[in-house]
Scaffold this motif. Structure first.
Motif, PDB file in Angstrom:
ATOM      1  N   TYR A  17       0.833  -1.200   0.000  1.00 49.51           N
ATOM      2  CA  TYR A  17       0.000   0.000   0.000  1.00 49.51           C
ATOM      3  C   TYR A  17       0.875   1.261   0.000  1.00 49.51           C
ATOM      4  O   TYR A  17       0.692   2.168  -0.804  1.00 49.51           O
ATOM      5  N   PHE A  67       4.368   1.639  -0.496  1.00 51.29           N
ATOM      6  CA  PHE A  67       5.409   1.833  -1.510  1.00 51.29           C
ATOM      7  C   PHE A  67       4.920   1.696  -2.948  1.00 51.29           C
ATOM      8  O   PHE A  67       5.527   2.244  -3.851  1.00 51.29           O
ATOM      9  N   ALA A  68       3.832   0.950  -3.144  1.00 51.52           N
ATOM     10  CA  ALA A  68       3.360   0.767  -4.516  1.00 51.52           C
ATOM     11  C   ALA A  68       2.121   1.609  -4.798  1.00 51.52           C
ATOM     12  O   ALA A  68       2.097   2.373  -5.750  1.00 51.52           O
ATOM     13  N   ALA A  69       1.111   1.494  -3.934  1.00 53.13           N
ATOM     14  CA  ALA A  69      -0.147   2.171  -4.237  1.00 53.13           C
ATOM     15  C   ALA A  69      -0.068   3.678  -3.986  1.00 53.13           C
ATOM     16  O   ALA A  69      -0.602   4.466  -4.750  1.00 53.13           O
ATOM     17  N   HIS A 100       4.184   4.857  -5.344  1.00 59.03           N
ATOM     18  CA  HIS A 100       4.502   4.425  -6.715  1.00 59.03           C
ATOM     19  C   HIS A 100       5.997   4.244  -6.966  1.00 59.03           C
ATOM     20  O   HIS A 100       6.493   4.583  -8.035  1.00 59.03           O
TER      21      HIS A 100
END
Lengths: 336, 523
Positions: free
Chosen positions: A155, A157-159, A162
């Motif tokens: 959540y 680091f990616a969502a 990014h």
């Protein structure tokens, strides 16, 4: 008793363990209620399909014969073929092992490097804010459920940020020439930097999630073991001779404090294979844990038996190696 | 000493930061991913396929793929599963309804270049029907066998582009079933070439060609530019496996995938409130019900079955267990299927009537019964344990004490198949055709032990007429008999769901619950 004889003795003692494990793993298929063939094929199956599968699994033979066949084949690395994919179980498992090994090795590296540094630092600054902080964080590390941590990391680091990919092992469209099956190593060998970077990015979050529990345990064990050692007479002697404290801690104390840490690392390496099941599910990581989960939900018993036996076997081997390292590092053990 | 303490504090913080800095190192990592999506559609699903052979595929992870790589002789044209031409252009049937002649489309080629013709059709069916066929029995379970195995007597070529099917008897669903994936046509050359490995190397005539299958990772397909129908507008179609619900949704939110199948109820709000996503739900061809074991005490007593049925507040149960992703059931078949009996009102929640019936059934002081339920989700219920708790509470108010028996799905199914339960949760999902629910499910797979001769006769009559109005009349009577005798209490029909990015259009969820990505294009 010399190291050689000790090794032989430990090897011989491992045999009953392997046999015991094999019996349990074999019986898995017979513990489930009902006819395994019905359970595997479901209610809609035809009689011909049921007979074919019964014969393929050898379920029409007496139990002891079934076990003997299974065990002798297993020792030769043959666990039969998957009920669903017809592929040899050994091939399927070996095809998936590199993904799990890559993940486990990176996790363990993170855990060992940071665990020892944190543990030594905490011991050296005992009862200070540094110590309390380290102990607090490591308590958190053992307590946080791995799958929850994984989802939170994705959540953040990616969502939200990014900066890292959500899941998988490599971005769709990129590929790595298969040499060892370890993508990082293979992309290095072939000089494929784009793939190396991409795989590394994909590895970070799952490896960190999987590392938390061993990291916390290694930190705590290193700390307490260091504290014991730092109270020893020879440390005082070293200090009294005027050696710098840093050199006493890292050269004299750490070496001796590492023995229990090695045990923890060995045990955690085995446990990690189990933890990988959760991490691999959250991160859609195509390793041995996913293969096991898929096999269980498809009631693919030969595959389940193969994986469980191979993981157990690996666990026994790791324990054996740890014992031997332990004996090598601390000669007192061999003579007990 | 004080300085070194401060130093080590900085050290610890720095160490922690390095771990995360390592993560932050590749700022471009995420961007690269969404950039090279191009004209490629990626759909995320929870499970992978087990086989890519339409003759032996049967699970949800496989069916989606079949419609994209293969074609049947006919295809569905509407929600009632009436058919229109596909690989066959026209067809006719003999007067007695047992012979069907299909006139095939000419000039069609399989992905491997093999000509599609009558021989290919005969080969495709013979390998599933004829035990002496060299490629018979390449899988353990054939959905074809379940649908048409007993109905088809023979398949023969008449000429190069004409095929004749001979049935044992009139069989009402024949033409509908011919549009289902398990009847799709495979390349004979590919089956001969790959043999037992065909399931990993599928070759059909469909709008997409198979390109790669990495187990538990993805199946990828490329557009078939020579397709006989509308050529796809996307280049690549990838079916990615992401087992975890939360991870799957985050893949969609970050744009690494464009569509996600089956949205769990707890993610509904999040998906609906996201402006970048489109959410769709279609009525599912499935049913979740409570099966009473009519073969033994105490539920061999119809009055007790009715008492329990009045005791349960079905609409509230459906509202709380499915969060708007289902409709409360009245009959053992979804209302979207033709022949659904709309004159039955079903059981309405009535505790007083339940108590009265309980007394009439011979249990004035109440009764204790087992309710068998299972762990995990099925296509017709995502949280069976919650539903069991609600039924337990409902029944307790009417003097019926419910013991919840929870088993893992496989054990649960075995228990119910052996009729060892009092009452138990079970369900069915199938082709939305009445015979599948009111004949196959009700009489062979309902786990109730209920199969009165009148019902058997009615379903036989329905199966032997091609007139849908006649079939409807028989099936409505069957539903009336089910209601009157209550071998089961219908609970819910669960919706099928999909969420996809606003960047694409043309993605569709079909009435059979499968994804249709043939007409997708990027905006």
């Amino acid at each position: 008793m010399g190291l050689y004889r000790y090794t032989i003795r430990r090897l011989v003692l491992a045999i009953p363990t392997v046999i015991g494990v094999s019996i349990i793993v074999f019986l898995l298929i017979h513990i489930i209620p009902g006819n395994p063939v019905d359970v595997m094929l479901g209610a809609k199956a035809t009689e011909a399909a049921r007979i074919a599968l019964t014969e393929r699994l050898g379920l029409d033979q007496p139990l002891y014969l079934q076990y003997w066949n299974w065990f002798t084949h297993a020792l030769q690395g043959d666990f039969g073929s998957s009920v669903t994919s017809y592929e040899s179980v050994t091939t399927a498992v070996l095809g998936r092992f590199p993904a799990t090994i890559e993940l486990t090795l990176l996790s363990m590296t993170i855990a060992v490097v940071f665990g020892i540094i944190f543990g030594v630092t905490a011991a050296r600054y005992r009862n200070t804010i540094v110590d309390n902080l380290t102990i607090g964080v490591s308590l958190l590390g053992v307590s946080i459920p791995v799958f929850w941590l994984g989802i939170m990391l994705i959540y953040i680091f990616a969502a939200v940020m990014h900066v890292l990919p959500v899941s998988g092992r490599i971005t769709m469209g990129l590929s790595v020439t298969n040499i060892t099956g370890l993508y990082l190593l293979d992309s290095l060998i072939t000089g494929n930097w784009a793939a190396f970077k991409d795989c590394f990015m994909h590895l970070l979050l799952p490896a960190f999630s999987l590392a938390t529990i061993p990291l916390a345990l290694i930190t705590r064990v290193t700390r307490s073991s260091m504290l014991d050692v730092l109270n020893e007479d020879y440390i005082r002697t070293a200090r009294a001779k005027g050696l710098p404290y840093r050199s006493v801690v890292f050269k004299h104390a750490l070496k001796n404090a590492l023995i229990p840490v090695i045990t923890v690392i060995g045990l955690q390496l085995g446990t990690m294979l189990g933890g990988a099941i959760l991490v691999e599910t959250v991160f859609a990581w195509p390793g041995i844990g996913r293969l096991l989960i898929t096999a269980i939900s498809n009631r693919d018993y030969p595959t389940v038996q193969g994986i469980v036996f191979m993981i157990s076997f690996l666990f026994i081997v790791i324990n054996l190696v740890v014992d031997l390292i332990y004996a090598y590092v601390d000669p007192r053990i061999r003579f007990e | 000493m004080k300085r070194s303490k401060l130093l080590s504090l900085i050290l610890v913080i720095a160490m922690t930061a390095t771990v995360f800095a390592g993560c932050g190192g590749g700022d471009t990592g995420g961007e690269e991913q969404s950039a090279d999506t191009g004209n490629n559609l990626i759909i995320a699903r929870s499970t992978d396929a087990l086989t890519l052979d339409p003759g032996y595929a049967y699970s949800e992870g496989e069916i989606d793929l079949m419609y994209h790589m293969f074609d049947g002789l006919v295809k569905f044209k509407n929600a009632d599963l009436e058919v229109e031409p596909a690989l066959a252009e026209t067809w006719d049937t003999s007067e007695d309804g047992t012979e069907w002649v299909f006139h095939l489309r000419q000039g069609v080629k399989f992905h491997d270049g093999t000509d599609f013709n009558a021989d290919a059709v005969v080969f495709s069916f013979s390998r599933l029907i004829d035990e002496n066929h060299p490629f018979y029995g390449m899988g353990d379970y054939s959905y074809f066998d379940y649908l048409l195995g007993d109905a088809i007597k023979s398949v023969e070529t008449v000429d190069d582009y004409t095929v004749k099917f001979t049935l044992n008897d009139k069989f009402a669903p024949f033409l509908t079933y011919m549009g289902y994936y398990s009847e799709f046509i495979v390349s004979p050359t590919a089956v001969e070439k790959y043999g037992q490995e065909f399931f990993k190397n599928p070759v059909g005539t469909g709008p997409f060609k198979f390109s790669e299958w990495k187990k538990d990772e993805y199946v990828s397909m490329t557009a078939n530019k020579d397709y006989w129908g509308d050529v796809p507008q996307i280049d690549t179609l990838i079916w990615k496996v992401v087992p975890d619900d939360s991870t799957r949704l985050m893949e969609l939110e970050t744009g690494t995938v464009q569509a996600v199948k089956s949205i769990p109820p707890n993610q509904l709000e999040k998906v609906k409130s996201n402006d970048a996503l489109i959410f769709e739900q279609v009525a599912g061809a499935n049913i979740f019900y409570l099966a009473f074991n009519v073969t033994k005490e105490p539920f061999n007593n119809p009055l007790l079955r009715k008492a329990v049925s009045y005791a349960i507040d079905v609409p509230s149960l459906v509202a709380s267990s499915y969060e708007g992703l289902a409709t409360a059931a009245i009959n053992p078949m979804p209302p979207t299927v033709f022949g659904w009996n709309n004159s039955i009102e079903g059981y309405t929640y009535n505790p007083e009537k339940a108590k009265q019936l309980l007394a009439e059934a011979g249990y004035p002081n109440g009764i204790t019964v087992d309710l068998n339920t299972f762990t995990g989700a099925r296509p017709y219920i995502s949280r069976p344990l919650d539903a069991a708790e609600i039924i337990k509470a409902n029944c307790a108010e009417c003097g019926i004490t419910v013991n919840i028996v929870t088993l893992e799905w496989g054990d649960h199914k075995t228990t119910l198949d052996n009729l060892e339960h009092d009452m138990g949760f079970i369900g069915w999902y199938d082709i939305p055709y009445p015979a599948n629910f009111l004949s196959t499910m009700l009489l062979d797979g309902s786990n109730t032990g209920w199969a009165p001769q009148t019902v058997v006769d009615l379903t036989q009559k329905a199966l032997s007429t091609y007139d849908r109005d006649e079939q409807s009349a028989y099936y409505k009577e069957v539903q009336q008999l089910v209601f009157e005798d209550t071998p089961l209490l219908p609970i819910a029909h669960s919706d099928y769901t999909i969420a996809y990015s606003k960047d694409i259009e043309g993605l569709e969820l079909t009435v059979t619950g499968d994804i249709n990505a043939k007409n997708v294009k990027f905006k």
